[in-house]
Motif scaffolding. Sequence first.
Motif, short mmCIF file in Angstrom:
data_model
loop_
_atom_site.label_atom_id
_atom_site.label_comp_id
_atom_site.label_asym_id
_atom_site.label_seq_id
_atom_site.Cartn_x
_atom_site.Cartn_y
_atom_site.Cartn_z
N ARG A 1 0.85 -1.18 0.00
CA ARG A 1 0.00 0.00 0.00
C ARG A 1 0.88 1.22 0.00
N SER A 2 0.50 2.23 -0.77
CA SER A 2 1.22 3.50 -0.77
C SER A 2 0.21 4.62 -0.96
N GLY A 3 0.66 5.84 -0.70
CA GLY A 3 -0.21 6.98 -0.94
C GLY A 3 -0.87 7.53 0.31
N MET A 4 -1.67 8.53 0.07
CA MET A 4 -2.33 9.28 1.15
C MET A 4 -3.58 8.56 1.66
N PRO A 5 -4.18 9.09 2.76
CA PRO A 5 -5.41 8.50 3.29
C PRO A 5 -6.52 8.52 2.25
N LYS A 6 -7.41 7.57 2.36
CA LYS A 6 -8.58 7.52 1.48
C LYS A 6 -9.82 7.75 2.35
N ASP A 7 -10.03 9.01 2.67
CA ASP A 7 -11.18 9.38 3.50
C ASP A 7 -12.48 9.29 2.71
N GLU A 8 -13.55 9.07 3.43
CA GLU A 8 -14.87 9.10 2.81
C GLU A 8 -15.14 10.53 2.31
N PRO A 9 -15.85 10.66 1.19
CA PRO A 9 -16.10 12.00 0.63
C PRO A 9 -16.66 12.99 1.65
N GLU A 10 -17.57 12.54 2.51
CA GLU A 10 -18.17 13.46 3.48
C GLU A 10 -17.18 13.87 4.57
N ASP A 11 -16.08 13.08 4.75
CA ASP A 11 -15.09 13.42 5.77
C ASP A 11 -14.02 14.38 5.25
N GLN A 12 -13.85 14.44 3.95
CA GLN A 12 -12.76 15.23 3.38
C GLN A 12 -12.88 16.72 3.66
N ILE A 13 -14.08 17.19 3.95
CA ILE A 13 -14.27 18.62 4.22
C ILE A 13 -14.13 18.96 5.70
N LEU A 14 -13.92 17.94 6.54
CA LEU A 14 -13.81 18.20 7.98
C LEU A 14 -12.50 18.91 8.31
N PRO A 15 -12.49 19.80 9.32
CA PRO A 15 -11.27 20.53 9.70
C PRO A 15 -10.37 19.66 10.61
N ILE A 16 -10.03 18.48 10.12
CA ILE A 16 -9.21 17.53 10.87
C ILE A 16 -7.99 17.21 10.01
N TRP A 17 -6.80 17.28 10.61
CA TRP A 17 -5.56 17.03 9.85
C TRP A 17 -5.49 15.57 9.41
#
Length: 209
Positions: A164-180
């Motif tokens: 596995r490589s690459g960045m996190p794969k957040d759920e679309p609804e989570d991507q706008i959250l103000p969380i690093w």
Amino acid sequence: MQPAPSHLVPSRLAKRARYDAETIHPILDEALFCTISFCSENRPFSIPTSFVRHEDKIYIHGSVGSHFIREIEKGVPVCITVMLMDSLVVAKSAFSHSVNYRSVIIISNAEKVEDRELKTASFEWLTNKIVPDSWDYLRPIKESEIRKTAVLAFSLEEASAKTRSGMPKDEPEDQILPIWSGLIPLNNSRMPAIADESSENIPLPKHLR
């Protein structure tokens, strides 16, 4: 290319699996240790040990008196695993946290190495893998040490890699959250050598610098 045996195909995220030597060999060459799992007398065993790859086999060493060695040299099926962790994947939710990694699974049977030249060569391969360029610097191996050590080889015919490589794969609804979210790289590196009392006045050899 032949289809992979069903027992080597991951049950999840099979698209991450690879079965080619170009992927598998570099992972095995970088890793210093593997874990060998097997069953004996209806009990599971899982033993970590150092190993070295040469061409299409890996080699391990152990005492001829070791229960572990004596059991698997009978040719019982073993599962050998290797994992290199590259970074922690920090997502915006705990559920989406992950790890960037490179791993190999090998299904094989031990082949006892009896040929003296091959045994000695395998000692050199492993020694130079653990401490590069050190074999010729060290006191030559003794005949008694060769006799006391068993060498087992394992074919890489049934081996698979998964990465596995690459960045996190957040759920679309989570991507706008103000969380690093992002990666925390992991670095397993060799530190400066430390001399024991008998070597305090001996210059550090070039291969250890």
